[in-house]
Design a protein around this motif. Structure first.
Motif, PDB file in Angstrom:
ATOM      1  N   TYR A 117      12.430  28.066 105.466  1.00  0.00           N
ATOM      2  CA  TYR A 117      13.400  28.217 104.379  1.00  0.00           C
ATOM      3  C   TYR A 117      14.111  29.568 104.472  1.00  0.00           C
ATOM      4  O   TYR A 117      15.316  29.655 104.256  1.00  0.00           O
ATOM      5  N   GLN A 127      17.606  35.427  98.498  1.00  0.00           N
ATOM      6  CA  GLN A 127      16.284  34.825  98.351  1.00  0.00           C
ATOM      7  C   GLN A 127      15.680  35.105  96.977  1.00  0.00           C
ATOM      8  O   GLN A 127      14.863  34.324  96.491  1.00  0.00           O
ATOM      9  N   ARG A 134      12.808  27.296  96.905  1.00  0.00           N
ATOM     10  CA  ARG A 134      11.904  27.639  98.007  1.00  0.00           C
ATOM     11  C   ARG A 134      10.498  27.125  97.717  1.00  0.00           C
ATOM     12  O   ARG A 134       9.848  26.525  98.571  1.00  0.00           O
TER      13      ARG A 134
END
Length: 190
Positions: A117, A127, A134
């Motif tokens: 990912y 992120q 995720r």
């Protein structure tokens, strides 16, 4: 997968996680509410080492950066699934519950799924906002997650900021994520 959720009482407010809409709701504390520590009782009736690990985060082992994600078959298809899951979690959360019904044995463990990912969305700044997709991606693609993994969603009270993370085999799946320690779990997915 089994979802476990309990309210957290913080001062005179009761916070609950709405698992259908994926949001934290807040209301005045009811008379019969106890001052709950969160979804995870200290005595751990779920007999999960992951629950104990979240209660004692400084005893956790750190997962090493893995390389197994590089050898995944049909990587383009797995990447499409990750992008779909990311889009759904940001635009139509109720449909992510349908994705949780999918269990694909693609990666040997959560570390491999997490690194795959990260490879799709390499920006660390980005992120930070992708913790939920995720975690959902890890939960649906890791082979070991069904027996040894737990997905947690926590709240940083009183700000109602939320964070999602996965613990597998008593270790956090994401070797780069250290924010989860500040969040009180309001929901867990076994």
């Amino acid at each position: 997968m089994k979802t476990i959720s309990r309210p957290i009482v913080f001062y005179d407010k009761e916070f609950r996680f709405n698992s259908f809409w994926g949001c934290l709701t807040c209301k005045a504390k009811s008379a019969n509410s106890e001052d709950a520590v969160g979804v995870l009782p200290i005595d751990n009736p779920y007999k999960s080492p992951n629950v104990d690990a979240v209660h004692n985060p400084f005893r956790m082992k750190v997962r090493e950066k893995s390389q197994g994600w590089k050898t995944v078959r049909h990587a383009w298809l797995v990447e499409r699934y990750a992008r779909l899951l990311t889009w759904l979690s940001m635009h139509c959360y109720p449909l992510t519950n349908v994705c949780l019904l999918l269990q694909m044995d693609i990666f040997s463990d959560a570390g491999d799924a997490c690194m795959f990912y990260y490879n799709i969305y390499p920006s660390m700044k980005r992120q930070q906002t992708l913790c939920l997709p995720r975690a959902l991606f890890i939960a649906t693609t890791s082979r070991r997650f069904r027996q040894h993994g737990t997905l947690f969603i926590g709240a940083f009270l009183p700000t109602v900021r939320m964070h999602a993370w996965v613990v597998e085999d008593g270790m956090p799946a994401d070797c780069f994520d250290n924010q989860w320690i500040y969040f009180r779990p309001v929901m867990m997915l076994l």
